[in-house]
Design a protein around this motif. Structure first.
Motif, PDB file in Angstrom:
ATOM      1  N   GLY A 176       8.175  13.385  24.966  1.00 43.96           N
ATOM      2  CA  GLY A 176       6.791  13.615  25.351  1.00 43.96           C
ATOM      3  C   GLY A 176       5.944  12.374  25.117  1.00 43.96           C
ATOM      4  O   GLY A 176       6.338  11.454  24.404  1.00 43.96           O
ATOM      5  N   SER A 177       4.761  12.351  25.711  1.00 39.25           N
ATOM      6  CA  SER A 177       3.894  11.164  25.661  1.00 39.25           C
ATOM      7  C   SER A 177       3.310  10.921  24.275  1.00 39.25           C
ATOM      8  O   SER A 177       3.229   9.786  23.815  1.00 39.25           O
ATOM      9  CB  SER A 177       2.749  11.316  26.669  1.00 39.25           C
ATOM     10  OG  SER A 177       3.241  11.382  27.986  1.00 39.25           O
TER      11      SER A 177
ATOM     12  N   THR B 183       2.199   7.037  29.750  1.00 36.10           N
ATOM     13  CA  THR B 183       0.916   7.487  30.298  1.00 36.10           C
ATOM     14  C   THR B 183       1.085   8.185  31.653  1.00 36.10           C
ATOM     15  O   THR B 183       0.373   9.136  31.952  1.00 36.10           O
ATOM     16  CB  THR B 183      -0.059   6.305  30.429  1.00 36.10           C
ATOM     17  OG1 THR B 183       0.574   5.248  31.160  1.00 36.10           O
ATOM     18  CG2 THR B 183      -0.464   5.779  29.058  1.00 36.10           C
ATOM     19  N   ASN B 184       2.026   7.701  32.470  1.00 37.28           N
ATOM     20  CA  ASN B 184       2.258   8.331  33.781  1.00 37.28           C
ATOM     21  C   ASN B 184       2.688   9.782  33.633  1.00 37.28           C
ATOM     22  O   ASN B 184       2.275  10.658  34.394  1.00 37.28           O
ATOM     23  CB  ASN B 184       3.336   7.574  34.565  1.00 37.28           C
ATOM     24  CG  ASN B 184       2.820   6.276  35.148  1.00 37.28           C
ATOM     25  OD1 ASN B 184       1.668   5.920  34.947  1.00 37.28           O
ATOM     26  ND2 ASN B 184       3.661   5.564  35.862  1.00 37.28           N
ATOM     27  N   ARG B 185       3.522  10.031  32.645  1.00 39.55           N
ATOM     28  CA  ARG B 185       4.002  11.395  32.422  1.00 39.55           C
ATOM     29  C   ARG B 185       2.838  12.313  32.023  1.00 39.55           C
ATOM     30  O   ARG B 185       2.760  13.466  32.439  1.00 39.55           O
ATOM     31  CB  ARG B 185       5.081  11.414  31.342  1.00 39.55           C
ATOM     32  CG  ARG B 185       5.813  12.747  31.221  1.00 39.55           C
ATOM     33  CD  ARG B 185       6.904  12.658  30.159  1.00 39.55           C
ATOM     34  NE  ARG B 185       7.779  13.813  30.227  1.00 39.55           N
ATOM     35  CZ  ARG B 185       7.507  15.004  29.725  1.00 39.55           C
ATOM     36  NH1 ARG B 185       6.335  15.199  29.135  1.00 39.55           N
ATOM     37  NH2 ARG B 185       8.354  16.000  29.826  1.00 39.55           N
ATOM     38  N   GLY B 186       1.937  11.762  31.207  1.00 38.21           N
ATOM     39  CA  GLY B 186       0.753  12.531  30.826  1.00 38.21           C
ATOM     40  C   GLY B 186      -0.079  12.925  32.033  1.00 38.21           C
ATOM     41  O   GLY B 186      -0.502  14.078  32.168  1.00 38.21           O
ATOM     42  N   ILE B 187      -0.299  11.978  32.953  1.00 31.21           N
ATOM     43  CA  ILE B 187      -1.068  12.248  34.173  1.00 31.21           C
ATOM     44  C   ILE B 187      -0.374  13.310  35.027  1.00 31.21           C
ATOM     45  O   ILE B 187      -1.008  14.240  35.541  1.00 31.21           O
ATOM     46  CB  ILE B 187      -1.233  10.955  35.009  1.00 31.21           C
ATOM     47  CG1 ILE B 187      -2.031   9.893  34.233  1.00 31.21           C
ATOM     48  CG2 ILE B 187      -1.900  11.264  36.357  1.00 31.21           C
ATOM     49  CD1 ILE B 187      -3.471  10.228  34.009  1.00 31.21           C
TER      50      ILE B 187
ATOM     51  N   PRO C 185       0.488  21.679  27.877  1.00 29.85           N
ATOM     52  CA  PRO C 185       1.373  22.794  27.496  1.00 29.85           C
ATOM     53  C   PRO C 185       2.615  22.900  28.387  1.00 29.85           C
ATOM     54  O   PRO C 185       3.708  23.197  27.910  1.00 29.85           O
ATOM     55  CB  PRO C 185       0.469  24.025  27.669  1.00 29.85           C
ATOM     56  CG  PRO C 185      -0.920  23.500  27.527  1.00 29.85           C
ATOM     57  CD  PRO C 185      -0.904  22.126  28.088  1.00 29.85           C
ATOM     58  N   GLU C 186       2.434  22.616  29.700  1.00 27.69           N
ATOM     59  CA  GLU C 186       3.544  22.733  30.645  1.00 27.69           C
ATOM     60  C   GLU C 186       4.657  21.732  30.352  1.00 27.69           C
ATOM     61  O   GLU C 186       5.802  21.926  30.735  1.00 27.69           O
ATOM     62  CB  GLU C 186       3.029  22.498  32.078  1.00 27.69           C
ATOM     63  CG  GLU C 186       4.065  22.751  33.161  1.00 27.69           C
ATOM     64  CD  GLU C 186       3.597  22.251  34.522  1.00 27.69           C
ATOM     65  OE1 GLU C 186       4.449  22.101  35.400  1.00 27.69           O
ATOM     66  OE2 GLU C 186       2.376  22.018  34.689  1.00 27.69           O
ATOM     67  N   SER C 187       4.301  20.638  29.653  1.00 31.73           N
ATOM     68  CA  SER C 187       5.276  19.575  29.422  1.00 31.73           C
ATOM     69  C   SER C 187       6.072  19.784  28.141  1.00 31.73           C
ATOM     70  O   SER C 187       6.791  18.889  27.707  1.00 31.73           O
ATOM     71  CB  SER C 187       4.575  18.210  29.358  1.00 31.73           C
ATOM     72  OG  SER C 187       3.780  18.116  28.187  1.00 31.73           O
ATOM     73  N   THR C 188       5.914  20.951  27.508  1.00 31.59           N
ATOM     74  CA  THR C 188       6.668  21.256  26.296  1.00 31.59           C
ATOM     75  C   THR C 188       8.150  21.017  26.544  1.00 31.59           C
ATOM     76  O   THR C 188       8.739  21.555  27.475  1.00 31.59           O
ATOM     77  CB  THR C 188       6.470  22.717  25.857  1.00 31.59           C
ATOM     78  OG1 THR C 188       5.072  22.936  25.652  1.00 31.59           O
ATOM     79  CG2 THR C 188       7.229  22.999  24.570  1.00 31.59           C
TER      80      THR C 188
ATOM     81  N   GLY D 231       9.466  10.208  34.078  1.00 32.04           N
ATOM     82  CA  GLY D 231       9.542   9.073  33.151  1.00 32.04           C
ATOM     83  C   GLY D 231      10.659   8.119  33.538  1.00 32.04           C
ATOM     84  O   GLY D 231      10.469   6.903  33.570  1.00 32.04           O
ATOM     85  N   LEU D 232      11.815   8.675  33.837  1.00 33.61           N
ATOM     86  CA  LEU D 232      12.956   7.846  34.232  1.00 33.61           C
ATOM     87  C   LEU D 232      12.676   7.142  35.556  1.00 33.61           C
ATOM     88  O   LEU D 232      12.996   5.965  35.734  1.00 33.61           O
ATOM     89  CB  LEU D 232      14.224   8.708  34.340  1.00 33.61           C
ATOM     90  CG  LEU D 232      15.520   7.970  34.697  1.00 33.61           C
ATOM     91  CD1 LEU D 232      15.814   6.859  33.705  1.00 33.61           C
ATOM     92  CD2 LEU D 232      16.690   8.943  34.771  1.00 33.61           C
ATOM     93  N   ALA D 233      12.060   7.860  36.514  1.00 34.17           N
ATOM     94  CA  ALA D 233      11.727   7.257  37.809  1.00 34.17           C
ATOM     95  C   ALA D 233      10.753   6.095  37.634  1.00 34.17           C
ATOM     96  O   ALA D 233      10.893   5.044  38.273  1.00 34.17           O
ATOM     97  CB  ALA D 233      11.131   8.303  38.744  1.00 34.17           C
ATOM     98  N   THR D 234       9.758   6.275  36.741  1.00 36.32           N
ATOM     99  CA  THR D 234       8.819   5.194  36.447  1.00 36.32           C
ATOM    100  C   THR D 234       9.555   4.009  35.852  1.00 36.32           C
ATOM    101  O   THR D 234       9.308   2.852  36.217  1.00 36.32           O
ATOM    102  CB  THR D 234       7.723   5.672  35.473  1.00 36.32           C
ATOM    103  OG1 THR D 234       7.022   6.779  36.047  1.00 36.32           O
ATOM    104  CG2 THR D 234       6.738   4.554  35.166  1.00 36.32           C
TER     105      THR D 234
END
Length: 417
Positions: free
Chosen positions: A82-83, A128-132, A198-201, A354-357
């Protein structure tokens, strides 16, 4: 009643999303303030270490070598951790590495430490991209990503605006050291207050499954639009770093401006880029309904045109023409990044963002490894920056051809899907 509760829930979530975006923006500004500080300080570093234009080109190349090496591992980690967990670790590593740069007296030792700093700088992008991606819906994601990416150019502009005058007065080493301390203080606040959506848990284990990684990595590499867009970004990233690395030297040495005015040109580039990162995101969301490839074409054409105009500049060129061209140059080549990152994360599953970034940064970073030193070599051998700018314009023609292939492949994938 249920509808009202759902509406309130969505409103609360959106309010929280913008609050978290603010913290991500602050983090991005500070990381860029330090991570991109070498560009405005280049002229003083080059005098201190007696560097040629070719050697100067290796400084951003080293930063992006570290970025290319760390981008995939950091992307893989943020998909699992997670971020929030990755934010402060990234900031701490960047601060330590740039403190070491401030003590470096040997050029090759400095390059080695810059590589390490580049690795930390790279980790901020997937973090940060994952957070967005998780906090914002598709129709507002381009705008949010543009605002977050604006932090890069705002940080760079602040570095040029504050660090160059400070370094001229007290030396580049103390100035860089102080900026690292500031990064640590603000970074600690960001890491404390930022929360993951929450969705990124994370439902996966934090350990890295080798087979799972290979499968995910293979799927992204086989995604032709991702691969082609990443290769296109090699040229765009390289051109961007040529502009930010050499604009001060170009103005000071070839256009015969004062050092202060030369530094202000870099500030203007970054201000243009800051505005561009938000503007291009908003335009892609509202005018083109999320069709962001159009923006990539527009940016590339503007960049090539501005490079050709720069090739014609002389010391007698009116200042207003120089200022306007430099601003538009920055607005295009320093402003496209948010759109690029948004396209990449939208081309894959959220769980692989994240991996794609990381993959796209790794590939695009090779443009920065090759193009700025090559630009510097062209200037050294020709004795003029004009040939360097013509080289950038020719490079943009190649990028346009690659973008056409990307668009064609994306359309084909939509039909097959």
């Amino acid at each position: 009643m249920i509808r009202m509760m759902n509406g309130q829930s969505k409103e609360t979530t959106l309010h929280m999303a913008w609050k978290m975006l603010l913290w991500l923006l602050i983090a991005q500004v500070m990381v860029s303030f330090v991570g991109r500080s070498l560009a405005p300080l280049t002229i003083l570093i080059s005098k201190d270490l007696a560097l040629s234009n070719t050697q100067i080109g290796f400084i951003p190349a080293a930063l992006f070598l570290g970025q290319s090496l760390a981008a995939i591992p950091s992307g893989l980690l943020v998909d699992r951790l997670g971020s929030k967990k990755q934010l402060f670790t990234t900031i701490l590593l960047l601060a330590i590495s740039f403190v070491l740069i401030s003590f470096s007296t040997n050029f090759f030792v400095m390059l080695l430490v810059v590589v390490v700093g580049g690795g930390a700088y790279a980790a901020m992008h997937p973090t940060t991209n994952r957070g967005i991606l998780y906090w914002f819906p598709q129709r507002s994601r381009g705008t949010a990503m543009g605002i977050k990416q604006m932090g890069i150019t705002v940080g760079s502009a602040l570095a040029a605006l504050l660090l160059l005058p400070l370094a001229k007065e007290f030396g580049w080493r103390p100035s860089l050291f102080i900026s690292c301390l500031l990064l640590l203080v603000i970074g600690a606040l960001v890491a404390h207050y930022y929360q993951d959506a929450p969705e990124s848990t994370i439902k996966k284990t934090s350990s890295i499954n080798k087979k799972e990684f290979k499968d995910d990595f293979r799927a992204i590499i086989k995604n032709k639009p991702v691969l082609l867009l990443s290769i296109s970004a090699m040229g765009l990233q390289g051109a961007q770093l040529c502009l930010t690395t050499y604009i001060i030297l170009f103005a000071f040495e070839e256009l015969k401006t004062t050092l202060v005015l030369a530094g202000l040109l870099l500030v203007l580039v970054e201000v243009g880029g800051s505005i561009g990162r938000v503007a291009w995101g908003v335009i892609s969301d509202r005018m083109f309904a999320g069709n962001r490839m159009v923006i990539m074409f527009i940016v590339t054409v503007i960049t090539g045109t501005c490079a050709l105009v720069c090739a014609l500049f002389q010391p007698t060129t009116p200042l207003i023409v120089i200022l306007l061209t430099v601003f538009i140059f920055g607005f295009s080549i320093s402003g496209y990044n948010g759109v690029w990152m948004t396209i990449i994360v939208e081309l894959v599953q959220k769980e692989k963002s994240g991996l794609a970034t990381g993959v796209t940064i790794t590939i695009s970073s090779w443009g920065v490894l090759i193009i700025p030193p090559l630009f510097g070599y062209i200037v050294d051998t020709s004795g003029s920056f004009s040939y360097g700018w013509i080289f950038i314009a020719a490079l943009m023609v190649i990028v346009i051809l690659l973008l056409k292939q990307t668009k064609s492949q994306s359309t084909r994938n939509e039909w097959s899907g």
